[in-house]
Motif scaffolding. Sequence first.
Motif, PDB file in Angstrom:
ATOM      1  N   GLU A  24      -1.992   7.993  -9.948  1.00  0.00           N
ATOM      2  CA  GLU A  24      -2.399   7.505 -11.234  1.00  0.00           C
ATOM      3  C   GLU A  24      -3.140   6.601 -11.542  1.00  0.00           C
ATOM      4  O   GLU A  24      -3.134   6.388 -12.031  1.00  0.00           O
ATOM      5  CB  GLU A  24      -1.069   6.243 -11.259  1.00  0.00           C
ATOM      6  CG  GLU A  24       1.072   6.982 -11.417  1.00  0.00           C
ATOM      7  CD  GLU A  24       1.983   5.718 -11.479  1.00  0.00           C
ATOM      8  OE1 GLU A  24       1.261   4.930 -12.469  1.00  0.00           O
ATOM      9  OE2 GLU A  24       3.134   6.106 -11.457  1.00  0.00           O
ATOM     10  N   GLU A  30       3.328   9.343 -14.248  1.00  0.00           N
ATOM     11  CA  GLU A  30       4.103   8.202 -13.964  1.00  0.00           C
ATOM     12  C   GLU A  30       4.784   8.143 -12.425  1.00  0.00           C
ATOM     13  O   GLU A  30       6.073   9.089 -13.766  1.00  0.00           O
ATOM     14  CB  GLU A  30       4.489   6.986 -15.149  1.00  0.00           C
ATOM     15  CG  GLU A  30       3.751   6.409 -16.509  1.00  0.00           C
ATOM     16  CD  GLU A  30       2.902   5.241 -15.476  1.00  0.00           C
ATOM     17  OE1 GLU A  30       3.407   4.682 -14.365  1.00  0.00           O
ATOM     18  OE2 GLU A  30       2.001   5.043 -15.994  1.00  0.00           O
ATOM     19  N   ASP A 136       0.298   1.271 -17.283  1.00  0.00           N
ATOM     20  CA  ASP A 136       1.158   1.769 -15.992  1.00  0.00           C
ATOM     21  C   ASP A 136       2.543   1.427 -16.184  1.00  0.00           C
ATOM     22  O   ASP A 136       2.885   0.029 -16.848  1.00  0.00           O
ATOM     23  CB  ASP A 136       1.182   0.674 -14.910  1.00  0.00           C
ATOM     24  CG  ASP A 136       1.661   1.077 -13.715  1.00  0.00           C
ATOM     25  OD1 ASP A 136       2.130   2.406 -13.423  1.00  0.00           O
ATOM     26  OD2 ASP A 136       2.688  -0.040 -12.709  1.00  0.00           O
ATOM     27  N   LEU A 138       5.023   2.911 -16.210  1.00  0.00           N
ATOM     28  CA  LEU A 138       6.275   3.148 -15.126  1.00  0.00           C
ATOM     29  C   LEU A 138       6.365   2.508 -13.996  1.00  0.00           C
ATOM     30  O   LEU A 138       5.370   2.016 -13.209  1.00  0.00           O
ATOM     31  CB  LEU A 138       7.422   3.615 -15.353  1.00  0.00           C
ATOM     32  CG  LEU A 138       7.257   5.402 -15.999  1.00  0.00           C
ATOM     33  CD1 LEU A 138       8.366   6.233 -15.560  1.00  0.00           C
ATOM     34  CD2 LEU A 138       8.746   4.653 -17.077  1.00  0.00           C
ATOM     35  N   ILE A 139       7.026   0.810 -13.194  1.00  0.00           N
ATOM     36  CA  ILE A 139       6.642  -0.117 -12.203  1.00  0.00           C
ATOM     37  C   ILE A 139       6.242   1.545 -10.708  1.00  0.00           C
ATOM     38  O   ILE A 139       7.415   1.698 -10.371  1.00  0.00           O
ATOM     39  CB  ILE A 139       7.846  -1.083 -12.258  1.00  0.00           C
ATOM     40  CG1 ILE A 139       7.721  -1.634 -11.308  1.00  0.00           C
ATOM     41  CG2 ILE A 139       9.059   0.159 -11.742  1.00  0.00           C
ATOM     42  CD1 ILE A 139       8.503  -3.490 -11.007  1.00  0.00           C
ATOM     43  N   ASN A 140       6.006   1.136 -10.300  1.00  0.00           N
ATOM     44  CA  ASN A 140       5.530   1.553  -8.737  1.00  0.00           C
ATOM     45  C   ASN A 140       5.574   0.903  -7.359  1.00  0.00           C
ATOM     46  O   ASN A 140       5.512   0.425  -7.128  1.00  0.00           O
ATOM     47  CB  ASN A 140       3.939   1.650  -8.699  1.00  0.00           C
ATOM     48  CG  ASN A 140       3.104   2.513 -10.055  1.00  0.00           C
ATOM     49  OD1 ASN A 140       3.296   2.868 -10.313  1.00  0.00           O
ATOM     50  ND2 ASN A 140       2.490   2.280  -9.954  1.00  0.00           N
TER      51      ASN A 140
HETATM   52 CA    CA Z   1       3.252   3.427 -12.567  1.00  0.00          CA
END
Ligand code: CA
Length: 145
Positions: A24, A30, A136, A138-140
Motif C-alpha cells: 500500500e 487497499e 489507509d 481499510l485496516i491492514n
Molecule cells: Ca489498508
Amino acid sequence: MSKLEDFLNPTQEEAIVQAIWEAEKKTSGEIRVHIEAIAEQPALERAKELFHVLKMDNTKEGTGVLFYVAVDSKTFAILGDYGINGKVPKDFWETVKEVLQMHFKHGAFAEGLVKGIYLAGEKLQEHFPWISGDKDELINEISKG
Ligand code: CA
Ligand code: CA
C-alpha cells in the motif's frame, strides 16, 4: 478440520500484515486478507459476500482488493472492487493467483500470501499509483472465520 491458528503463526501473520503495508506504499489499492477453514460456497461468491461484510466497498475510488483463502477447502479467490476491475485487463490477477497456487500446493500459505500481496502491490502500482495524501482506507489486518 484443522484450527485456523495452525495455518498462520504470529510471525507469519506479522509478515502478511507487513506485506500489506509495503504494497500500500506503492498503490492506492487497499488490500485485505480473510482466512477461514471451509468455504461453504464457491470461493468467489464467498469473497463477494465478505467484501460487503468487511465493508471493503467503502473506499472512495473502489480500490479494495480482497485475498480470500479457505484453507481446508483448498480454495481461494482474489477480488477487486469496481474501480480496479473497470481499469485493469481481464487477466490481471492471473499471475498473482499463480503465485498463491504454487505455494498453497505445498501448504506454504503465509509465503504464498506475502509474495502474492507484494506482486499485487507492484502490479496495481501501474494503474493505481500511490498518491500524496493517500489514506489507509481499510485496516491492514487479517480477518478470520
Ligand atoms: Ca489498508
Ligand atoms: Ca491507501
